[in-house]
Design a protein around this motif. Structure first.
Motif, PDB file in Angstrom:
ATOM      1  N   THR A 105       0.787  -1.185  -0.062  1.00 44.56           N
ATOM      2  CA  THR A 105       0.040   0.086   0.090  1.00 44.56           C
ATOM      3  C   THR A 105       1.053   1.375  -0.083  1.00 44.56           C
ATOM      4  O   THR A 105       0.775   2.162  -0.756  1.00 44.56           O
ATOM      5  N   LEU A 106       1.959   1.420   0.849  1.00 43.36           N
ATOM      6  CA  LEU A 106       2.815   2.422   0.979  1.00 43.36           C
ATOM      7  C   LEU A 106       3.585   2.488  -0.405  1.00 43.36           C
ATOM      8  O   LEU A 106       3.814   3.728  -0.713  1.00 43.36           O
ATOM      9  N   ILE A 107       4.020   1.460  -0.796  1.00 47.62           N
ATOM     10  CA  ILE A 107       4.849   1.644  -1.983  1.00 47.62           C
ATOM     11  C   ILE A 107       4.194   2.303  -3.214  1.00 47.62           C
ATOM     12  O   ILE A 107       4.379   3.290  -3.788  1.00 47.62           O
ATOM     13  N   LEU A 108       2.594   1.867  -3.456  1.00 43.98           N
ATOM     14  CA  LEU A 108       1.678   2.282  -4.307  1.00 43.98           C
ATOM     15  C   LEU A 108       1.442   3.625  -4.034  1.00 43.98           C
ATOM     16  O   LEU A 108       1.736   4.593  -5.022  1.00 43.98           O
ATOM     17  N   GLY A 110       3.086   5.998  -2.248  1.00 40.64           N
ATOM     18  CA  GLY A 110       4.477   6.648  -2.257  1.00 40.64           C
ATOM     19  C   GLY A 110       4.752   6.995  -3.765  1.00 40.64           C
ATOM     20  O   GLY A 110       5.287   8.191  -3.944  1.00 40.64           O
ATOM     21  N   THR A 111       4.813   5.856  -4.628  1.00 44.10           N
ATOM     22  CA  THR A 111       4.996   6.216  -6.029  1.00 44.10           C
ATOM     23  C   THR A 111       4.147   7.161  -6.662  1.00 44.10           C
ATOM     24  O   THR A 111       4.705   8.179  -7.381  1.00 44.10           O
ATOM     25  N   ALA A 112       3.057   6.939  -6.407  1.00 49.10           N
ATOM     26  CA  ALA A 112       1.918   7.868  -6.962  1.00 49.10           C
ATOM     27  C   ALA A 112       2.268   9.517  -6.417  1.00 49.10           C
ATOM     28  O   ALA A 112       2.325  10.268  -7.049  1.00 49.10           O
ATOM     29  N   THR A 113       2.514   9.574  -5.359  1.00 49.92           N
ATOM     30  CA  THR A 113       2.681  10.730  -4.533  1.00 49.92           C
ATOM     31  C   THR A 113       3.805  11.688  -5.066  1.00 49.92           C
ATOM     32  O   THR A 113       3.962  12.548  -5.560  1.00 49.92           O
ATOM     33  N   LEU A 114       4.966  10.726  -5.125  1.00 48.58           N
ATOM     34  CA  LEU A 114       6.482  11.192  -5.556  1.00 48.58           C
ATOM     35  C   LEU A 114       6.349  11.408  -6.953  1.00 48.58           C
ATOM     36  O   LEU A 114       7.052  12.495  -7.440  1.00 48.58           O
ATOM     37  N   GLU A 115       5.519  11.090  -8.036  1.00 56.02           N
ATOM     38  CA  GLU A 115       5.413  11.323  -9.507  1.00 56.02           C
ATOM     39  C   GLU A 115       4.573  12.568  -9.361  1.00 56.02           C
ATOM     40  O   GLU A 115       4.905  13.417 -10.262  1.00 56.02           O
ATOM     41  N   ARG A 116       3.550  12.662  -8.701  1.00 53.15           N
ATOM     42  CA  ARG A 116       2.985  14.139  -8.656  1.00 53.15           C
ATOM     43  C   ARG A 116       3.510  15.289  -8.168  1.00 53.15           C
ATOM     44  O   ARG A 116       3.306  16.261  -8.430  1.00 53.15           O
ATOM     45  N   PHE A 117       4.073  15.032  -6.801  1.00 52.29           N
ATOM     46  CA  PHE A 117       4.369  16.232  -6.093  1.00 52.29           C
ATOM     47  C   PHE A 117       5.902  15.875  -5.686  1.00 52.29           C
ATOM     48  O   PHE A 117       6.440  15.105  -4.842  1.00 52.29           O
ATOM     49  N   GLU A 118       6.997  16.561  -6.560  1.00 55.95           N
ATOM     50  CA  GLU A 118       8.264  16.447  -6.244  1.00 55.95           C
ATOM     51  C   GLU A 118       9.045  17.006  -5.032  1.00 55.95           C
ATOM     52  O   GLU A 118       9.812  16.664  -4.429  1.00 55.95           O
TER      53      GLU A 118
END
Length: 181
Positions: A105-108, A110-118
């Motif tokens: 859950t956290l990987i998914l 986190g990945t989505a968050t990092l892609e949208r908000f640097e």
């Protein structure tokens, strides 16, 4: 054909012999999986080159070091909650299953968050830096988890008993379903 005799001294109780056999079986299992990983890494090297094999072995060593770190966490948690030896395997199984679900859950997320908000990278880097400084500046080794934020938060939201119900992970106490610990 040589005859080999094994002398068992009077100090070797059946429990000690069983413990040595369990240790030997565990060592063989670990050796098997390490050899399988090495063989896989060599196969990757032959198929995709040394660079990819190096990436695999780097990831493998990192994951193994994190696994050793997890062992220390398990020991601390088992000691703090006084988990009986006969219940540790079951508690560990629930913990591993929960960790797999939470990690995915956290990987998914986190990945989505990092892609949208640097800018999140800077926040996470600052948290990591703060934690590292706090860890290395502290000279005392405190194993009392009663003041730990995570333990307090979990106890606030998850009802727990003060004793173990050996046969159940969840039990009813005073008509309320609680985690047995």
């Amino acid at each position: 054909m040589a005859l080999v005799m094994v002398e068992i001294s009077h100090d070797d109780s059946p429990e000690k012999i069983k413990g040595r056999e369990a240790y030997a079986a565990s060592a063989k299992t670990v050796a098997l999986w390490v050899c399988a990983a090495v063989a896989f890494g060599i196969g990757v090297g032959f198929k995709d080159g040394v660079g990819k094999a190096t990436e695999f072995f780097s990831g493998y060593l990192l994951e193994q070091s994190l696994s050793v770190d997890n062992l220390f966490v398990f020991v601390l948690v088992f000691n703090y909650f006084k988990v009986p030896l006969m219940c540790q395997n079951r508690v560990l199984s629930y913990g591993v299953a929960g960790a797999v679900v939470l990690r995915l859950t956290l990987i998914l997320l986190g990945t989505a968050t990092l892609e949208r908000f640097e800018v999140v990278n800077l926040f996470l880097a600052s948290v990591l830096l703060y934690s590292s400084i706090k860890l290395f500046s502290s000279e005392e080794y405190d194993t009392d988890l009663s003041d730990n934020f995570i333990v307090k938060t979990c106890q606030r939201f998850i009802p727990v008993t003060s004793t173990y119900d050996v046969n159940r992970f969840f039990t009813f106490q005073d008509g309320v379903r609680k985690v047995s610990c």
